[in-house]
Design a protein around this motif. Structure first.
Motif, PDB file in Angstrom:
ATOM      1  N   TYR A  33       0.838  -1.199   0.000  1.00  0.00           N
ATOM      2  CA  TYR A  33       0.000   0.000   0.000  1.00  0.00           C
ATOM      3  C   TYR A  33       0.879   1.258   0.000  1.00  0.00           C
ATOM      4  CZ  TYR A  33      -4.257  -2.683   0.678  1.00  0.00           C
ATOM      5  OH  TYR A  33      -5.316  -3.529   0.506  1.00  0.00           O
ATOM      6  N   TYR A  34       1.305   1.650  -1.195  1.00  0.00           N
ATOM      7  CA  TYR A  34       2.095   2.874  -1.361  1.00  0.00           C
ATOM      8  C   TYR A  34       1.698   3.524  -2.682  1.00  0.00           C
ATOM      9  CZ  TYR A  34       4.976  -0.284  -4.211  1.00  0.00           C
ATOM     10  OH  TYR A  34       5.414  -1.192  -5.137  1.00  0.00           O
ATOM     11  N   ALA A  35       2.042   4.791  -2.847  1.00  0.00           N
ATOM     12  CA  ALA A  35       1.495   5.606  -3.927  1.00  0.00           C
ATOM     13  C   ALA A  35       1.813   5.057  -5.313  1.00  0.00           C
ATOM     14  CB  ALA A  35       2.000   7.044  -3.797  1.00  0.00           C
ATOM     15  N   ALA A  36       3.032   4.573  -5.512  1.00  0.00           N
ATOM     16  CA  ALA A  36       3.417   4.096  -6.842  1.00  0.00           C
ATOM     17  C   ALA A  36       2.649   2.839  -7.251  1.00  0.00           C
ATOM     18  CB  ALA A  36       4.925   3.830  -6.884  1.00  0.00           C
ATOM     19  N   ASN A  37       1.999   2.230  -6.292  1.00  0.00           N
ATOM     20  CA  ASN A  37       1.261   0.987  -6.559  1.00  0.00           C
ATOM     21  C   ASN A  37      -0.249   1.215  -6.547  1.00  0.00           C
ATOM     22  OD1 ASN A  37       1.634  -1.709  -7.225  1.00  0.00           O
ATOM     23  ND2 ASN A  37       1.251  -2.415  -5.144  1.00  0.00           N
ATOM     24  N   MET A  38      -0.656   2.479  -6.616  1.00  0.00           N
ATOM     25  CA  MET A  38      -2.072   2.819  -6.472  1.00  0.00           C
ATOM     26  C   MET A  38      -2.544   3.703  -7.621  1.00  0.00           C
ATOM     27  SD  MET A  38      -1.856   3.714  -2.391  1.00  0.00           S
ATOM     28  CE  MET A  38      -3.586   4.141  -2.183  1.00  0.00           C
ATOM     29  N   SER A  39      -3.869   3.782  -7.771  1.00  0.00           N
ATOM     30  CA  SER A  39      -4.475   4.704  -8.736  1.00  0.00           C
ATOM     31  C   SER A  39      -5.500   5.544  -7.998  1.00  0.00           C
ATOM     32  CB  SER A  39      -5.171   3.940  -9.870  1.00  0.00           C
ATOM     33  OG  SER A  39      -4.230   3.245 -10.664  1.00  0.00           O
ATOM     34  N   LEU A  40      -5.601   6.808  -8.399  1.00  0.00           N
ATOM     35  CA  LEU A  40      -6.543   7.722  -7.758  1.00  0.00           C
ATOM     36  C   LEU A  40      -7.304   8.481  -8.839  1.00  0.00           C
ATOM     37  CD1 LEU A  40      -7.667   9.259  -5.270  1.00  0.00           C
ATOM     38  CD2 LEU A  40      -5.744  10.840  -5.522  1.00  0.00           C
ATOM     39  N   VAL A  41      -8.620   8.493  -8.747  1.00  0.00           N
ATOM     40  CA  VAL A  41      -9.472   9.256  -9.664  1.00  0.00           C
ATOM     41  C   VAL A  41     -10.398  10.115  -8.819  1.00  0.00           C
ATOM     42  CG1 VAL A  41     -11.193   9.145 -11.490  1.00  0.00           C
ATOM     43  CG2 VAL A  41      -9.381   7.432 -11.395  1.00  0.00           C
ATOM     44  N   VAL A  42     -10.472  11.396  -9.134  1.00  0.00           N
ATOM     45  CA  VAL A  42     -11.273  12.341  -8.360  1.00  0.00           C
ATOM     46  C   VAL A  42     -12.166  13.122  -9.314  1.00  0.00           C
ATOM     47  CG1 VAL A  42     -11.231  14.316  -6.788  1.00  0.00           C
ATOM     48  CG2 VAL A  42      -9.466  12.553  -6.623  1.00  0.00           C
ATOM     49  N   THR A  43     -13.427  13.316  -8.930  1.00  0.00           N
ATOM     50  CA  THR A  43     -14.309  14.197  -9.679  1.00  0.00           C
ATOM     51  C   THR A  43     -15.114  15.021  -8.698  1.00  0.00           C
ATOM     52  OG1 THR A  43     -16.008  14.283 -11.424  1.00  0.00           O
ATOM     53  CG2 THR A  43     -16.237  12.571  -9.776  1.00  0.00           C
ATOM     54  N   SER A  61       0.117  12.254   2.507  1.00  0.00           N
ATOM     55  CA  SER A  61       0.788  11.486   3.556  1.00  0.00           C
ATOM     56  C   SER A  61       1.084  10.048   3.131  1.00  0.00           C
ATOM     57  CB  SER A  61      -0.078  11.479   4.822  1.00  0.00           C
ATOM     58  OG  SER A  61      -1.330  10.871   4.562  1.00  0.00           O
ATOM     59  N   ILE A  62       0.510   9.595   2.020  1.00  0.00           N
ATOM     60  CA  ILE A  62       0.771   8.229   1.556  1.00  0.00           C
ATOM     61  C   ILE A  62       2.182   8.169   0.983  1.00  0.00           C
ATOM     62  CG2 ILE A  62       0.063   6.427  -0.057  1.00  0.00           C
ATOM     63  CD1 ILE A  62      -2.746   7.549   0.054  1.00  0.00           C
ATOM     64  N   PRO A  63       3.034   7.263   1.463  1.00  0.00           N
ATOM     65  CA  PRO A  63       4.419   7.215   0.973  1.00  0.00           C
ATOM     66  C   PRO A  63       4.483   6.777  -0.481  1.00  0.00           C
ATOM     67  CG  PRO A  63       3.958   5.328   2.375  1.00  0.00           C
ATOM     68  CD  PRO A  63       2.770   6.236   2.489  1.00  0.00           C
ATOM     69  N   SER A  64       5.516   7.220  -1.158  1.00  0.00           N
ATOM     70  CA  SER A  64       5.675   6.875  -2.570  1.00  0.00           C
ATOM     71  C   SER A  64       6.319   5.510  -2.752  1.00  0.00           C
ATOM     72  CB  SER A  64       6.517   7.938  -3.279  1.00  0.00           C
ATOM     73  OG  SER A  64       7.784   8.048  -2.656  1.00  0.00           O
TER      74      SER A  64
END
Length: 899
Positions: A33-43, A61-64
């Motif tokens: 669970y770190y930023a490079a392994n995640m996707s984020l979509v915001v609307t 605050s989520i580590p990269s």
């Protein structure tokens, strides 16, 4: 989000192996669970700068990189990693058959599974979707049509599932799932052979030059399509579906896009439509799957059947059952494969109880047998899968329901300019989007409303054929059977329409048949006309039910078998049984499922047609036409519905239209029953307060009370006290009578404990309501008002509301605006006064229904006729007796006709 697991897998076994699950969970979190392994979509309704600011504030605050010091970033990206296949089944587990005992329900199905390479990179052509369309087709010449003609199957679906288990970057699982008849269970090996014969037909007509040229020849199937034509049809349908899809909610939109970002081969400019459309024709990829993977040696067969018994049949023999150990090495199979002999084609299905005791799957305790499929069967299937033509199986024909007209009619009269397709002289359009009656005769009442909000080439057509009240369980059974026959007759046609986003449904309701056709309006009335033709033909006996020329049971017997299974499987969960018993207590008349099951035992085509003709000797039709439809369209619909104008049909007099009456609940009544499934550990309790017949102010005060109670009731009983896993309180509108129900489903509390806790909450909430700050009360009122005034999210949602107003006979199409206005006038003092009167006063009316699980129900006496043929179980017989006793206590007191 645990989709499976139990105490054994999450606690007992790890402790036995010296594994600390809390530590393992933390390590997993820190590693992945770190930023490079995640996707984020915001609307949201903000500028991009504002959205960016909120993202930085919330997620910075989520580590990269991984939190764990021992974890390292992957050396290759996801795209490269996905190239390596990790198939879930080892080669030793293929060419095997698994016979599975269903947990509770009467059920028969066969699943053929092939593991194929991951399909993520094939997003442009989706060859697995094309094969799913072909193998799952239900038109003439399809696999299902042929299985039905032999009375071996009732339903079939095929394709790669949408979950991560079936479709991921390491593999894909392509399944053919066949719902079998009893005869189909006995002929399961022939069903599998036909699956492979259909694959052989695909190989012949799609990939051999001889087959490509022969498909357009004379005879049945001569108008069938080639592979590229099938692709072109699908491409058109996918494009139309995407272009005219209902708008997603913001939450659904970001979830879909976020999931699409995880597809390693999907470019950013295709995040919105890349998984919804087709972009290129790749017959080579289709051929690779068919010839490389749709083979008997790459296939696994699962046969689940009630013929093998159910869990209860093995409870007393658990000491003989082979306990399958949990296997932590997922590369190996934990199943013990056994040899077995094949029964001849005329014999029954394999008898596993005689063969050997079953194994037990460790996570869900599912009982099963695992067998190596004999080489003789494999050889038969390998011969069937060779490229060859078939007399019964062929490629799909051209689909006549593909829409070509997407014109959106302009609103006539005061809502817009005149349209050539509108007949404005018939009447003016309703001023505020309210349906108007444009036909009102003894035979037909037709409501019409042209869509003013969504402006899409789609419509909803809903109608019901109303007949006189059922006088016996037999008449109710015949109407239910009529529905199954109509659906079965329509199946090939309705499937083709459904592929083109034009859907239909027929169901039996109290006092009539309810029908619905919805989707693209271009061919909508064509399908409505076909539904009416088949419905009328079945009623008059003009459509042959049995198929004697095929030498099989035929359609009638298949539908009878299905209906018996539906009655037997109804209300198997404690919660559904509880709700069903409450409604049967409240409703005057009607017949239990057990009574209908008895009436079904000796039914024949002759008795069916005699009864149906009596039931439908007097009818009337109510209908709603809503959407992209002008008055001219509605006039055409009137002609389509005119099937009722027949010499043997007389109009149903208004006073003969069935009305549902509701019993007046005594001050207090308690009804307790066991679960239908003796192994069900859950206990369901519903405490129902009957308030009054429907009126605006009473309905709104009840809504306010339920709104105020909902959160604290759940918080106290579910969150804090863990009193039950399903806890809720809400308003009820039972055939025009207002009420409130408190529901709790628990597996560790007794009925008395649940009732006592609900009573305590009701008493304490009176004080909470009296002391509630005015600001909190006002916030809840404002929330309710906002919900009442919320715009419809889809044409389907709006049509459902309008139709319910029509069939409930309230016909208040502006009720939400009236409710919002009424809410603003209701004070907290008014609410508190009614709360104490309805829930705490001496004149309150309360019905408590409890379904006791875990084998804890105490029988107070013998059950009458519990061994009668057709009786589904002791619980159903007890329900029959206790509902009858409740009706006797009510002494015929009802709320009368409300609407």
């Amino acid at each position: 989000n645990f989709t499976w697991g139990n105490l054994e897998s999450l606690k007992v076994l790890p402790e036995k192996l010296g594994v600390d699950m809390a530590v393992e969970l933390r390590n997993f979190y820190e590693k992945h669970y770190y930023a490079a392994n995640m996707s984020l979509v915001v609307t949201g309704a903000f500028s991009l700068d504002e959205l960016q600011s909120q993202v930085i504030e919330s997620f910075s605050s989520i580590p990269s990189t991984p939190r764990s010091l021992t974890a390292t970033l992957p050396k290759t990206n996801l795209s490269a990693k996905s190239q390596k296949q990790h198939l879930p089944f080892s080669s030793s587990s293929m060419s095997q058959m698994y016979r599975i005992v269903p947990a509770v329900k009467d059920h028969h199905c066969l699943i053929v599974t092939w593991q194929i390479p991951p399909q993520c990179k094939n997003w442009k052509s989706t060859p697995s979707d094309i094969l799913a369309h072909l193998l799952g087709h239900e038109g003439k010449g399809s696999l299902l049509s042929h299985l039905k003609s032999k009375s071996w199957a009732n339903d079939l679906c095929a394709g790669v599932g949408t979950t991560g288990y079936d479709r991921c970057q390491s593999h894909a699982l392509f399944t053919v799932n066949v719902t079998l008849t009893l005869e189909g269970v006995a002929r399961w090996n022939d069903v599998v052979r036909l699956v492979y014969e259909y694959v052989g037909m695909l190989r012949y007509h799609c990939f051999s030059e001889e087959g490509k040229n022969k498909r357009c020849g004379e005879g049945e199937g001569g108008d069938s399509l080639g592979l590229e034509e099938v692709y072109n049809e699908l491409k058109v349908i996918y494009d139309l579906t995407y272009e005219y899809a209902d708008e997603l909610s913001p939450g659904e939109l970001v979830e879909e896009i976020c999931e699409n970002t995880l597809w390693p081969h999907l470019p950013l400019d295709r995040l919105l439509d890349g998984t919804s459309r087709l972009f290129e024709f790749r017959p080579d990829l289709v051929r690779e799957i068919v010839e490389g993977y749709f083979t008997p040696k790459n296939g696994r067969v699962d046969l689940m059947s009630s013929n093998f018994g159910n869990d209860a049949d093995y409870e007393s023999n658990d000491n003989e059952i082979v306990k399958t150990d949990l296997n932590l090495n997922h590369g190996e199979d934990c199943n013990v494969a056994m040899q077995f002999s094949i029964k001849n084609s005329d014999g029954d299905a394999l008898n596993p109880i005689i063969d050997s005791p079953p194994q037990t799957e460790p996570y869900f305790s599912t009982r099963f047998w695992c067998h190596v499929i004999p080489s003789s069967l494999i050889s038969q299937w390998e011969e069937a899968v060779l490229p060859s033509p078939s007399d019964e199986l062929h490629m799909p024909a051209r689909n006549p329901f593909i829409p070509t007209n997407f014109h959106v009619h302009s609103i006539s009269g005061s809502d817009g300019g005149n349209d050539d397709d509108s007949i404005t002289s018939l009447s003016s359009p309703p001023p505020q989007g309210v349906p108007t009656v444009i036909v009102n005769t003894p035979n037909l009442t037709l409501y019409h409303l042209q869509d003013r909000q969504f402006r899409r080439p789609a419509s909803e057509f809903r109608w019901r054929v109303i007949h006189e009240r059922h006088t016996s369980p037999l008449s109710a059974v015949c109407c239910a059977l009529l529905v199954l026959l109509v659906r079965d007759h329509l199946n090939e046609t309705s499937y083709q329409a459904e592929v083109c986003e034009l859907y239909s449904d027929v169901s039996a309701t109290y006092g009539g048949l309810s029908c619905r056709v919805f989707g693209f309006d271009d061919k909508l009335l064509v399908l409505v006309e076909e539904v009416m033709r088949v419905l009328w033909g079945c009623i008059r006996g003009e459509i042959k039910e049995d198929q004697e020329e095929e030498g099989e049971e035929g359609r009638f017997d298949r539908c009878v078998e299905n209906l018996k299974r539906d009655y037997a499987n109804a209300c198997m969960s404690a919660k559904s049984f509880c709700g069903n018993v409450r409604l049967r207590c409240l409703k005057v008349g009607g017949f239990s499922g057990d009574a209908q099951l008895k009436a079904l035992q000796n039914i024949t085509p002759t008795l069916f047609h005699t009864t149906i003709n009596q039931v439908f000797s007097h009818t009337t039709i109510e209908a709603l036409y809503h959407g992209n439809c002008t008055l001219q369209c509605a006039e055409h619909a009137t002609q389509v519905l005119s099937f009722n104008n027949h010499p043997i049909i007389a109009p149903l007099a208004p006073e003969s239209v069935p009305r549902i009456l509701v019993h007046h609940i005594p001050s207090e009544y308690v009804l307790e029953l066991p679960t239908k499934d003796i192994n069900d550990s859950n206990t369901a309790v519903e405490v129902h307060f009957q308030i009054n017949k429907d009126d605006l102010e009473t309905r709104m005060i009840n809504d306010i009370i339920c709104q105020l109670m909902n959160e604290p009731f759940y918080d106290e009983l579910r969150t804090k006290e863990q009193f039950g896993y399903d806890v809720n309180v809400g308003p009820r509108w039972s055939y025009g009578v207002i009420g409130t129900s408190f529901e709790v489903v628990t597996d560790d509390k007794t009925v008395d404990e649940v009732i006592e806790r609900i009573d305590l909450f009701i008493a304490m909430f009176s004080c909470a309501l009296a002391e509630m700050p005015q600001t909190h009360y006002d916030e809840n009122i404002n929330g309710l008002v906002k919900n009442k005034l919320q715009m419809w999210n889809s044409l389907e949602e709006e049509s459902a509301f309008l139709w319910n107003e029509i069939i409930d006979r309230r016909c208040d199409f502006e009720v939400h605006a009236k409710e919002a206005a009424c809410l603003k006038e209701i004070t907290k003092g008014m609410v508190l006064k009614k709360y104490e009167e309805w829930f705490l006063g001496d004149k309150r009316r309360r019905l408590v229904v409890s379904i006791v699980g875990g084998g804890n129900y105490q029988m107070s006496g013998p059950v009458e006729n519990k061994d009668d043929e057709g009786s589904s179980c002791v619980a159903v017989k007890l329900a029959e007796e206790k509902v009858k006793a409740f009706h006797e206590v009510c002494e015929g007191r009802t709320w009368g006709i409300i609407y």
